[in-house]
Design a protein around this motif. Structure first.
Motif, PDB file in Angstrom:
ATOM      1  N   SER A 278     -23.084  -9.167  24.578  1.00  0.00           N
ATOM      2  CA  SER A 278     -22.281  -9.458  23.389  1.00  0.00           C
ATOM      3  C   SER A 278     -20.833  -9.016  23.577  1.00  0.00           C
ATOM      4  O   SER A 278     -20.067  -8.921  22.629  1.00  0.00           O
ATOM      5  CB  SER A 278     -22.899  -8.770  22.168  1.00  0.00           C
ATOM      6  N   LEU A 279     -20.495  -8.724  24.833  1.00  0.00           N
ATOM      7  CA  LEU A 279     -19.104  -8.370  25.132  1.00  0.00           C
ATOM      8  C   LEU A 279     -18.223  -9.599  24.953  1.00  0.00           C
ATOM      9  O   LEU A 279     -18.456 -10.641  25.548  1.00  0.00           O
ATOM     10  CB  LEU A 279     -18.990  -7.874  26.581  1.00  0.00           C
TER      11      LEU A 279
ATOM     12  N   SER B 170     -15.121   2.902  22.467  1.00  0.00           N
ATOM     13  CA  SER B 170     -15.307   2.269  21.166  1.00  0.00           C
ATOM     14  C   SER B 170     -15.978   0.904  21.310  1.00  0.00           C
ATOM     15  O   SER B 170     -16.710   0.469  20.423  1.00  0.00           O
ATOM     16  CB  SER B 170     -13.994   2.183  20.374  1.00  0.00           C
ATOM     17  N   VAL B 171     -15.753   0.252  22.461  1.00  0.00           N
ATOM     18  CA  VAL B 171     -16.490  -0.992  22.700  1.00  0.00           C
ATOM     19  C   VAL B 171     -17.980  -0.689  22.859  1.00  0.00           C
ATOM     20  O   VAL B 171     -18.833  -1.384  22.310  1.00  0.00           O
ATOM     21  CB  VAL B 171     -15.941  -1.733  23.940  1.00  0.00           C
ATOM     22  N   VAL B 172     -18.262   0.396  23.582  1.00  0.00           N
ATOM     23  CA  VAL B 172     -19.662   0.803  23.767  1.00  0.00           C
ATOM     24  C   VAL B 172     -20.319   1.060  22.412  1.00  0.00           C
ATOM     25  O   VAL B 172     -21.433   0.597  22.134  1.00  0.00           O
ATOM     26  CB  VAL B 172     -19.765   2.068  24.646  1.00  0.00           C
ATOM     27  N   THR B 173     -19.622   1.758  21.551  1.00  0.00           N
ATOM     28  CA  THR B 173     -20.166   2.073  20.241  1.00  0.00           C
ATOM     29  C   THR B 173     -20.513   0.799  19.480  1.00  0.00           C
ATOM     30  O   THR B 173     -21.508   0.729  18.773  1.00  0.00           O
ATOM     31  CB  THR B 173     -19.131   2.873  19.409  1.00  0.00           C
TER      32      THR B 173
ATOM     33  N   ILE C 127     -20.980  -2.518  20.806  1.00  0.00           N
ATOM     34  CA  ILE C 127     -21.971  -3.457  21.351  1.00  0.00           C
ATOM     35  C   ILE C 127     -23.171  -2.767  21.989  1.00  0.00           C
ATOM     36  O   ILE C 127     -24.125  -3.428  22.406  1.00  0.00           O
ATOM     37  CB  ILE C 127     -21.342  -4.448  22.354  1.00  0.00           C
ATOM     38  N   GLN C 128     -23.158  -1.455  22.122  1.00  0.00           N
ATOM     39  CA  GLN C 128     -24.303  -0.707  22.666  1.00  0.00           C
ATOM     40  C   GLN C 128     -24.742  -1.166  24.058  1.00  0.00           C
ATOM     41  O   GLN C 128     -25.929  -1.282  24.339  1.00  0.00           O
ATOM     42  CB  GLN C 128     -25.487  -0.804  21.676  1.00  0.00           C
ATOM     43  N   GLU C 129     -23.720  -1.434  24.919  1.00  0.00           N
ATOM     44  CA  GLU C 129     -24.061  -1.752  26.302  1.00  0.00           C
ATOM     45  C   GLU C 129     -23.242  -0.847  27.227  1.00  0.00           C
ATOM     46  O   GLU C 129     -22.339  -1.309  27.924  1.00  0.00           O
ATOM     47  CB  GLU C 129     -23.757  -3.221  26.616  1.00  0.00           C
ATOM     48  N   PRO C 130     -23.584   0.446  27.225  1.00  0.00           N
ATOM     49  CA  PRO C 130     -22.750   1.414  27.938  1.00  0.00           C
ATOM     50  C   PRO C 130     -22.621   1.108  29.430  1.00  0.00           C
ATOM     51  O   PRO C 130     -21.536   1.242  30.001  1.00  0.00           O
ATOM     52  CB  PRO C 130     -23.453   2.749  27.709  1.00  0.00           C
TER      53      PRO C 130
ATOM     54  N   LEU D 269     -22.723  -1.709  31.222  1.00  0.00           N
ATOM     55  CA  LEU D 269     -21.818  -2.797  31.543  1.00  0.00           C
ATOM     56  C   LEU D 269     -20.367  -2.380  31.278  1.00  0.00           C
ATOM     57  O   LEU D 269     -19.483  -2.523  32.136  1.00  0.00           O
ATOM     58  CB  LEU D 269     -22.176  -4.032  30.704  1.00  0.00           C
ATOM     59  N   VAL D 270     -20.137  -1.820  30.096  1.00  0.00           N
ATOM     60  CA  VAL D 270     -18.756  -1.508  29.707  1.00  0.00           C
ATOM     61  C   VAL D 270     -18.160  -0.456  30.629  1.00  0.00           C
ATOM     62  O   VAL D 270     -17.018  -0.572  31.092  1.00  0.00           O
ATOM     63  CB  VAL D 270     -18.705  -1.040  28.239  1.00  0.00           C
ATOM     64  N   LEU D 271     -18.953   0.570  30.925  1.00  0.00           N
ATOM     65  CA  LEU D 271     -18.406   1.627  31.785  1.00  0.00           C
ATOM     66  C   LEU D 271     -18.189   1.131  33.213  1.00  0.00           C
ATOM     67  O   LEU D 271     -17.252   1.561  33.888  1.00  0.00           O
ATOM     68  CB  LEU D 271     -19.311   2.859  31.758  1.00  0.00           C
ATOM     69  N   CYS D 272     -19.061   0.201  33.649  1.00  0.00           N
ATOM     70  CA  CYS D 272     -18.831  -0.397  34.966  1.00  0.00           C
ATOM     71  C   CYS D 272     -17.499  -1.138  34.989  1.00  0.00           C
ATOM     72  O   CYS D 272     -16.718  -1.029  35.935  1.00  0.00           O
ATOM     73  CB  CYS D 272     -19.952  -1.381  35.321  1.00  0.00           C
TER      74      CYS D 272
END
Ligand SMILES: Nc1ncnc2c1ncn2[C@@H]1O[C@H](COP(=O)(O)OP(=O)(O)OP(=O)(O)O)[C@@H](O)[C@H]1O
Ligand SMILES: [Mg+2]
Lengths: 216, 240
Positions: free
Chosen positions: A5-6, A175-178, A180-183, A185-188
């Protein structure tokens, strides 16, 4: 299949954060390099007289950056100073970088052989001419790899300014992680952006170094 | 004229030069020979004010070198010095090495400094190395460059401190030839050297240093050919 959902606007938000990271790094390195060169020169020229300066710089080098951010930020509120969190970030990071930079500069200057300086002076060059035309160009080559490392480490240390409320790359990613709850992917992605920014800096540095090495 | 008058020089408690007197006239070539640690290098550094002295005086063309008001940068312009180590500025080309001081110290224009540098580099046989960085030169070439660099300031005096000691044997000759050329052109020179034969050839006078003092001084034929002091004879025996 892989679905996420990014959104594009999330990515854009993170890239804006990356831009803040770059700005922080640039500003901190500007402050850090200018004052680091001054302090380093002073340390190399007057090792005894500048000892108190060394102690102060030691403090900034040893105390964890996070503590410095938080302390300085509260100091700002207590003193009622009207400066932005961004300015505080630049200042604290800048002083931190200056503390490291001064050591890099000092050892670079000390790496210039005394013989060369004597040769320069024996040609009638003044102390400052020797410094400007012989010592600094040579010290720069010695100090440059260390300085480049400092840039890369400051870039990563900028992540700590999120604790004083600045939206740089790591904070925007969080804040994106918060949302969409896809830590993972986002952190990568965030990691990749950090990596690309570092790569860019390192490449620029390598090109400079190579140009110098051709002459040796 | 260089007038050295009862000069004493110490490093901390260690007295290295213990009352040396020596006068070098215009156009003269004086060689200084002597064992390691006898204070030869130290004396040269005192002459152009790179090292302070404790007692006595050194005058160059009447200017007191160690007087508080003396402009050493100005004085050094007329005293070229070549050291044992080559001391090329590694970040500058051969041409730039030689141009630097004429430009910054004498304030010559780029064209004039370059013309002077090319002239001196040609003089020492390096006309084909102008754009090369010193790291690519042999020791002998670097040392000749150092001589050209000193000469580009149009000095009235040249001091050489064992200019050939750090060179491979096959490179010594080219540097000595350059120095010989200078001597023949009438340059006033002080040579600290271990090349006894060369000293005998080019010098007007030879001084034998021992324990921070001039132990024996005279014409080369006298000091090297027929030394009066036993220590001089011993030293010569050990190096020849
Ligand atoms: N900067 C210095 N600090 C302390 N002592 C020094 C220094 N420079 C030279 N000395 C000492 O002074 C003495 C004389 O040294 P100097 O270099 O003048 O001798 P020299 O006659 O040139 O010898 P050599 O033939 O080995 O070059 C030596 O004992 C040396 O250790
Ligand atoms: Mg010596």
């Amino acid at each position: 299949m892989f679905s996420t959902s990014l959104t594009a606007s999330d990515l854009l938000f993170m890239l804006q954060g990356a831009w803040v990271t770059l700005q922080l790094t640039a500003a901190a390195m500007l402050i850090g390099t200018l004052s680091g060169v001054l302090c380093g020169l002073l340390r190399a020229a007057l090792p005894r007289a500048s000892l108190p300066l060394a102690w102060v710089l030691d403090v900034f080098r040893s105390v964890p950056l996070l503590i410095q951010f938080v302390l300085f930020n509260s100091l700002k509120s207590i003193a009622g100073l009207d400066i932005s969190a961004f300015a505080v970030g630049c200042l604290v990071l800048g002083i931190y970088a200056a503390a490291f930079c001064s050591e890099i500069v000092r050892s670079g200057i000390q790496a210039v052989p005394a013989n060369l300086r004597r040769a320069a002076r024996s040609l009638g060059m003044s102390y400052w001419q020797d410094l400007r035309f012989v010592v600094l160009p040579l010290a720069t080559r010695v100090a440059f790899p260390g300085w480049l490392n400092l840039v890369l480490s400051v870039m990563k240390d900028t992540a700590l300014v999120m604790w004083i409320g600045i939206f740089e790359l790591l904070r925007t990613s969080q804040s994106v992680v918060t949302r969409i709850q896809e830590p993972l992917l986002v952190l990568c992605i965030a990691g990749l952006i950090y990596y690309l920014m570092s790569l860019m800096v390192a490449q620029l540095g390598n090109r400079l170094e190579k140009r110098w090495q051709e002459n040796d | 004229m260089i007038e050295i008058d009862k000069v004493h020089k110490s490093f901390g408690d260690l007295e290295v030069v213990k009352g040396v007197s020596l006068t070098v006239n215009k156009g003269e070539v004086v060689s200084i020979i002597g064992g390691s640690g006898s204070g030869k290098s130290t004396l040269l550094m005192c002459i152009n004010g790179l090292e302070p002295i404790q007692r006595g005086s050194i005058r160059v063309d009447g200017t007191e070198v160690h007087a508080p008001g003396t402009d050493l940068n100005k004085l050094r312009q007329k005293i070229g010095i070549v050291f044992q180590q080559w001391n090329a500025f590694p970040h500058l080309t051969v041409l730039e090495n030689v141009m630097l001081a004429p430009r910054k110290v004498l304030g010559l224009s780029k064209q004039d400094a370059e013309a002077m540098a090319v002239k001196q580099l040609t003089h020492v046989g390096l006309a084909d190395k102008l754009k090369v960085f010193p790291g690519k030169l042999s020791g002998g070439q670097q040392q000749r460059m150092a001589i050209a660099r000193a000469l580009a300031m149009s000095p009235d005096y040249m001091l050489f401190d064992e200019a050939t000691s750090a060179l491979d044997p096959q490179l010594v000759g080219e540097v000595l030839d350059t120095m010989r050329l200078l001597a023949e052109e009438g340059m006033t020179m002080i040579l600290v050297t271990h090349e006894i034969r060369f000293a005998r050839d080019v010098s007007d006078r030879v001084a034998f240093f021992r324990n921070g003092l001039v132990h024996e001084i005279g014409s080369p034929d006298q000091v090297i050919g027929n030394p009066q002091m036993a220590e001089t004879a011993d030293f010569l025996k050990s190096v020849l």
